[in-house]
Motif scaffolding. Structure first.
Motif, PDB file in Angstrom:
ATOM      1  N   THR A  10       0.836  -1.193   0.000  1.00 31.03           N
ATOM      2  CA  THR A  10       0.000   0.000   0.000  1.00 31.03           C
ATOM      3  C   THR A  10       0.869   1.241   0.000  1.00 31.03           C
ATOM      4  O   THR A  10       0.603   2.210  -0.702  1.00 31.03           O
ATOM      5  CB  THR A  10      -0.917  -0.001   1.241  1.00 31.03           C
ATOM      6  N   HIS A  11       1.935   1.219   0.775  1.00 29.90           N
ATOM      7  CA  HIS A  11       2.875   2.333   0.881  1.00 29.90           C
ATOM      8  C   HIS A  11       3.491   2.648  -0.492  1.00 29.90           C
ATOM      9  O   HIS A  11       3.545   3.791  -0.911  1.00 29.90           O
ATOM     10  CB  HIS A  11       3.958   1.946   1.890  1.00 29.90           C
ATOM     11  N   TYR A  12       3.922   1.628  -1.204  1.00 31.66           N
ATOM     12  CA  TYR A  12       4.587   1.838  -2.489  1.00 31.66           C
ATOM     13  C   TYR A  12       3.617   2.105  -3.630  1.00 31.66           C
ATOM     14  O   TYR A  12       4.015   2.622  -4.659  1.00 31.66           O
ATOM     15  CB  TYR A  12       5.464   0.638  -2.834  1.00 31.66           C
ATOM     16  N   ALA A  13       2.346   1.777  -3.469  1.00 30.04           N
ATOM     17  CA  ALA A  13       1.362   1.956  -4.535  1.00 30.04           C
ATOM     18  C   ALA A  13       0.820   3.376  -4.622  1.00 30.04           C
ATOM     19  O   ALA A  13       0.128   3.715  -5.572  1.00 30.04           O
ATOM     20  CB  ALA A  13       0.210   0.982  -4.341  1.00 30.04           C
ATOM     21  N   LEU A  14       1.131   4.216  -3.646  1.00 28.80           N
ATOM     22  CA  LEU A  14       0.608   5.583  -3.634  1.00 28.80           C
ATOM     23  C   LEU A  14       1.153   6.382  -4.804  1.00 28.80           C
ATOM     24  O   LEU A  14       2.323   6.264  -5.162  1.00 28.80           O
ATOM     25  CB  LEU A  14       0.955   6.273  -2.317  1.00 28.80           C
ATOM     26  N   LYS A  15       0.308   7.217  -5.398  1.00 31.77           N
ATOM     27  CA  LYS A  15       0.692   7.987  -6.589  1.00 31.77           C
ATOM     28  C   LYS A  15       1.097   9.421  -6.285  1.00 31.77           C
ATOM     29  O   LYS A  15       2.019   9.945  -6.867  1.00 31.77           O
ATOM     30  CB  LYS A  15      -0.461   8.010  -7.599  1.00 31.77           C
ATOM     31  N   LYS A  16       0.378  10.083  -5.368  1.00 33.94           N
ATOM     32  CA  LYS A  16       0.635  11.496  -5.101  1.00 33.94           C
ATOM     33  C   LYS A  16       1.789  11.648  -4.101  1.00 33.94           C
ATOM     34  O   LYS A  16       1.821  10.958  -3.078  1.00 33.94           O
ATOM     35  CB  LYS A  16      -0.613  12.164  -4.524  1.00 33.94           C
ATOM     36  N   PRO A  17       2.708  12.575  -4.372  1.00 36.67           N
ATOM     37  CA  PRO A  17       3.834  12.782  -3.456  1.00 36.67           C
ATOM     38  C   PRO A  17       3.407  13.095  -2.022  1.00 36.67           C
ATOM     39  O   PRO A  17       4.016  12.594  -1.072  1.00 36.67           O
ATOM     40  CB  PRO A  17       4.585  13.958  -4.072  1.00 36.67           C
ATOM     41  N   ILE A  18       2.354  13.873  -1.842  1.00 37.90           N
ATOM     42  CA  ILE A  18       1.914  14.225  -0.487  1.00 37.90           C
ATOM     43  C   ILE A  18       1.437  12.988   0.273  1.00 37.90           C
ATOM     44  O   ILE A  18       1.696  12.839   1.457  1.00 37.90           O
ATOM     45  CB  ILE A  18       0.837  15.338  -0.507  1.00 37.90           C
ATOM     46  N   ASP A  19       0.771  12.063  -0.431  1.00 37.32           N
ATOM     47  CA  ASP A  19       0.331  10.816   0.191  1.00 37.32           C
ATOM     48  C   ASP A  19       1.520   9.927   0.526  1.00 37.32           C
ATOM     49  O   ASP A  19       1.539   9.244   1.553  1.00 37.32           O
ATOM     50  CB  ASP A  19      -0.642  10.068  -0.718  1.00 37.32           C
ATOM     51  N   ARG A  20       2.535   9.944  -0.339  1.00 37.99           N
ATOM     52  CA  ARG A  20       3.739   9.148  -0.096  1.00 37.99           C
ATOM     53  C   ARG A  20       4.473   9.629   1.149  1.00 37.99           C
ATOM     54  O   ARG A  20       4.893   8.823   1.981  1.00 37.99           O
ATOM     55  CB  ARG A  20       4.670   9.233  -1.305  1.00 37.99           C
ATOM     56  N   VAL A  21       4.621  10.946   1.285  1.00 39.47           N
ATOM     57  CA  VAL A  21       5.319  11.504   2.444  1.00 39.47           C
ATOM     58  C   VAL A  21       4.523  11.216   3.711  1.00 39.47           C
ATOM     59  O   VAL A  21       5.087  10.827   4.743  1.00 39.47           O
ATOM     60  CB  VAL A  21       5.567  13.021   2.264  1.00 39.47           C
ATOM     61  N   GLU A  22       3.207  11.371   3.657  1.00 39.40           N
ATOM     62  CA  GLU A  22       2.374  11.085   4.825  1.00 39.40           C
ATOM     63  C   GLU A  22       2.490   9.623   5.236  1.00 39.40           C
ATOM     64  O   GLU A  22       2.628   9.302   6.422  1.00 39.40           O
ATOM     65  CB  GLU A  22       0.913  11.435   4.534  1.00 39.40           C
ATOM     66  N   SER A  23       2.471   8.722   4.273  1.00 41.84           N
ATOM     67  CA  SER A  23       2.603   7.302   4.561  1.00 41.84           C
ATOM     68  C   SER A  23       3.968   6.991   5.170  1.00 41.84           C
ATOM     69  O   SER A  23       4.078   6.238   6.141  1.00 41.84           O
ATOM     70  CB  SER A  23       2.396   6.494   3.280  1.00 41.84           C
ATOM     71  N   MET A  24       5.015   7.587   4.615  1.00 43.10           N
ATOM     72  CA  MET A  24       6.369   7.373   5.116  1.00 43.10           C
ATOM     73  C   MET A  24       6.487   7.805   6.573  1.00 43.10           C
ATOM     74  O   MET A  24       7.021   7.075   7.415  1.00 43.10           O
ATOM     75  CB  MET A  24       7.370   8.158   4.263  1.00 43.10           C
ATOM     76  N   LEU A  25       5.969   8.986   6.895  1.00 39.93           N
ATOM     77  CA  LEU A  25       6.047   9.484   8.266  1.00 39.93           C
ATOM     78  C   LEU A  25       5.150   8.687   9.209  1.00 39.93           C
ATOM     79  O   LEU A  25       5.474   8.532  10.382  1.00 39.93           O
ATOM     80  CB  LEU A  25       5.698  10.973   8.309  1.00 39.93           C
ATOM     81  N   SER A  26       4.035   8.175   8.714  1.00 40.97           N
ATOM     82  CA  SER A  26       3.156   7.352   9.545  1.00 40.97           C
ATOM     83  C   SER A  26       3.831   6.043   9.918  1.00 40.97           C
ATOM     84  O   SER A  26       3.682   5.549  11.031  1.00 40.97           O
ATOM     85  CB  SER A  26       1.849   7.057   8.813  1.00 40.97           C
ATOM     86  N   ILE A  27       4.595   5.487   8.989  1.00 39.99           N
ATOM     87  CA  ILE A  27       5.257   4.202   9.217  1.00 39.99           C
ATOM     88  C   ILE A  27       6.554   4.378  10.005  1.00 39.99           C
ATOM     89  O   ILE A  27       6.814   3.654  10.958  1.00 39.99           O
ATOM     90  CB  ILE A  27       5.535   3.482   7.880  1.00 39.99           C
ATOM     91  N   HIS A  28       7.379   5.357   9.629  1.00 44.61           N
ATOM     92  CA  HIS A  28       8.711   5.508  10.215  1.00 44.61           C
ATOM     93  C   HIS A  28       8.776   6.502  11.364  1.00 44.61           C
ATOM     94  O   HIS A  28       9.813   6.629  12.007  1.00 44.61           O
ATOM     95  CB  HIS A  28       9.711   5.920   9.136  1.00 44.61           C
TER      96      HIS A  28
END
Length: 88
Positions: A10-28
């Motif tokens: 799910t983390h890697y499937a995100l398309k929008k940069p803002i969603d990617r950064v949010e996912s990264m910070l949520s996980i790490h």
């Protein structure tokens, strides 16, 4: 911290940069801006520039958590802003 495979997919499937950064910070968790930039550009093929990342982090989804000392390539210390996700 154990990350399940479907979480990573799910983390890697995100398309929008803002969603990617949010996912990264949520996980790490909270990270300095340089580390966010480095991880983003190592994880996704479409890289992001530091000005673009700074613009994304100004969104209401993110908050400044503080500062940390970072040692640069020249050996000098400087302050780096630590960013995190706003908990709703």
């Amino acid at each position: 911290m154990v990350i399940q495979m479907n979480e990573l997919e799910t983390h890697y499937a995100l398309k929008k940069p803002i969603d990617r950064v949010e996912s990264m910070l949520s996980i790490h968790g909270d990270l300095p801006i340089q580390q966010i930039h480095e991880r983003y550009n190592k994880t996704w093929r479409s890289s992001i520039t530091m000005p673009e990342l700074t613009g994304l982090l100004r969104h209401k989804r993110f908050t400044k958590k503080g500062h940390t000392q970072v040692i640069g390539i020249t050996g000098r210390k400087y302050d780096a802003t630590v960013w995190g996700v706003v908990l709703i």
